[in-house]
Design a protein around this motif. Structure first.
Motif, mmCIF file in Angstrom:
data_model
loop_
_atom_site.group_PDB
_atom_site.id
_atom_site.type_symbol
_atom_site.label_atom_id
_atom_site.label_comp_id
_atom_site.label_asym_id
_atom_site.label_seq_id
_atom_site.Cartn_x
_atom_site.Cartn_y
_atom_site.Cartn_z
ATOM 1 N N CYS A 157 -1.408 5.778 0.227
ATOM 2 C CA CYS A 157 -0.917 5.279 1.509
ATOM 3 C C CYS A 157 -0.761 3.753 1.431
ATOM 4 C CB CYS A 157 -1.897 5.657 2.609
ATOM 5 S SG CYS A 157 -1.499 4.887 4.193
ATOM 6 N N CYS A 160 -3.606 2.231 4.159
ATOM 7 C CA CYS A 160 -5.068 2.368 3.996
ATOM 8 C C CYS A 160 -5.464 2.776 2.572
ATOM 9 C CB CYS A 160 -5.623 3.373 5.012
ATOM 10 S SG CYS A 160 -5.235 5.092 4.573
ATOM 11 N N CYS A 181 -0.219 8.030 4.772
ATOM 12 C CA CYS A 181 -1.017 9.214 5.095
ATOM 13 C C CYS A 181 -0.690 9.613 6.544
ATOM 14 C CB CYS A 181 -2.504 8.927 4.924
ATOM 15 S SG CYS A 181 -3.167 7.800 6.165
ATOM 16 N N CYS A 184 -1.936 7.047 9.236
ATOM 17 C CA CYS A 184 -1.214 5.769 9.345
ATOM 18 C C CYS A 184 0.247 5.984 9.773
ATOM 19 C CB CYS A 184 -1.261 5.019 8.020
ATOM 20 S SG CYS A 184 -2.932 4.486 7.573
#
Ligand SMILES: [Zn+2]
Length: 254
Positions: A157, A160, A181, A184
């Motif tokens: 991601c 994050c 992800c 997010c």
């Protein structure tokens, strides 16, 4: 005026006055340079026929501080890459790659590694079999993006850094800088979803793979994705004219 001798590749060229040419060069030792080649259009030019697009060799430049246009003293061509001019797909692809370098690398910022990637991408494109120039261009473009330091995050991601499912579709955000992800992705509504095969292709191209076996439809989607990605990273908002011509030309060819 110091004389600098350096490896150089012609990335852009146009006629200037009755007798001269102006070139944009990517050089190993002096970054990107615009140079005036005096007399290059004369039939008995000291430059010979060397000053064509995508030619590479040893250039001698007179460099003067504060000047936008420098002077080319000589250019000994080692690779003319005439093959790029013999096929419209190859030529359009090479022009798009040259534009990418000219628009995204800083004036003083042509590393040895970047020059190597440009050299290799143009060499590969010049021998790309018929029907494979789009693959070869996509490969060269993603390698250049990686070398220029703004490659998208593909496996993790972009926000994050959590691992993203390698097998399924994943949201891809130009703004975030890659895949996201599920958590997010809510922060970036409206971004596209990218199939696992497309993400793998970008990763393979970025690593130097030449032909990842994508069909015409997938290649068109990749051209569109790459265009959007590049446009997002352009600071000045000017169009990518050579890229657009490459993208539209390959549509016509199909
Ligand atoms: Zn995340």
């Amino acid at each position: 005026m110091p004389l600098v001798e350096t490896d150089a590749i012609v990335l852009h060229a146009f006629d200037y006055s009755e007798t001269s040419r102006i070139l944009r060069l990517a050089t190993r030792d002096a970054g990107l340079q615009s140079v005036l080649a005096r007399g290059a259009r004369r039939s008995k030019s000291r430059f010979g026929s060397a000053l064509d697009l995508f030619a590479q060799g040893a250039a001698q430049l007179h460099l003067k501080d504060g000047r936008d246009l420098q002077t080319l003293a000589s250019f000994d061509v080692t690779r003319s890459r005439a093959e790029l001019g013999e096929d419209l797909g190859r030529f359009a692809g090479a022009s798009a790659l040259a534009e990418l370098v000219l628009r995204f690398s800083g004036a003083d910022d042509v590393s040895v590694e970047l020059l190597y990637v440009i050299t290799d991408a143009l060499d590969r494109l010049s021998i790309a079999p018929e029907g494979h120039s789009v693959d070869a261009t996509l490969s060269g473009a993603w390698r250049l993006v990686a070398e220029l330091g703004f490659a998208p995050s593909i496996d993790l991601c972009a926000t994050c850094h959590a691992a993203v499912d390698a097998e399924g579709d994943a949201p891809f955000s130009h703004r975030a800088g890659g895949v996201l992800c599920a958590r997010c992705a809510r922060l970036y509504p409206g971004d596209r979803s990218l199939p696992a095969a497309a993400r793998r292709a970008i990763a393979e191209w970025s690593g130097g793979a030449l032909d990842v076996g994508c069909d015409d439809r997938a290649a068109r989607a990749h051209q569109r994705l790459l265009r959007e990605f590049l446009q997002h990273h352009l600071a000045d908002g000017r169009a990518l004219r050579a890229f657009d011509a490459w993208e539209q030309g390959s549509l016509v060819a199909r």
